[in-house]
Design a protein around this motif. Sequence first.
Motif: not given
Length: 208
Positions: A52, A55, A122, A125-126, A194-195, A198-199, A202
């Motif tokens: 986290f 990210l 989370f 979204v991941s 996805s990343p 996630m950002r 996070a």
Amino acid sequence: MTWLRQSLKDQLPLYVFVAVLFLVGVLFGALMVNALSLEQQQDLAGYLQHLFVSLGDSGSDAPPDFRSIAVLHIKWIGLIFLLGLSVIGLPGILVLDFLKGVLIGFTVGYMVGQYAWKGLLFALVSVVPHNLLLIPVLLISSVAAMGFSLYIIRSRLLSQKGGSLKKPFAAYAGVMALMALLMLVAASLETWISPQMMRWVAPLLLPS
């Protein structure tokens, strides 16, 4: 997509069976969270906190490697393809589908157990963006492999008149090649979409 509609019609029982097996794997994976020892929970919590933080600082981590993700997904499809070429590979296909469900169920279950609704957000979204494509691709690939394996059983083992495998194999290989291409799309989503999502989420999971 005429072939897809026809496949769904002809092989509906296999689709239902594989889908139920996958869902059982998801449930089993979620229940596995309760079996973790305190030390394992602490190790996972420490890893997630580091993730986290990384990210949250978008410049600290390099983006995921598309090539490695794509190769991993293509290998999964390739393994299902090879298992479908033999009768003894049929159980292996089912094991792969079950394990995929377990991985997803464990991920979502752990995040929800640790972080409640923030963990669910989370996890969504991941896990969801690329799996919206990846799971149907695995489902279709598995059913195609099982269908070809069952065809071999019927034509070679249960019948005295072994029909030609050329056309069924060509159709099977064509479906699997298309699924491999779709896996590249799923890998693209996992690499770049996805990343980023996630950002965004996070920071919500970092200690205040």
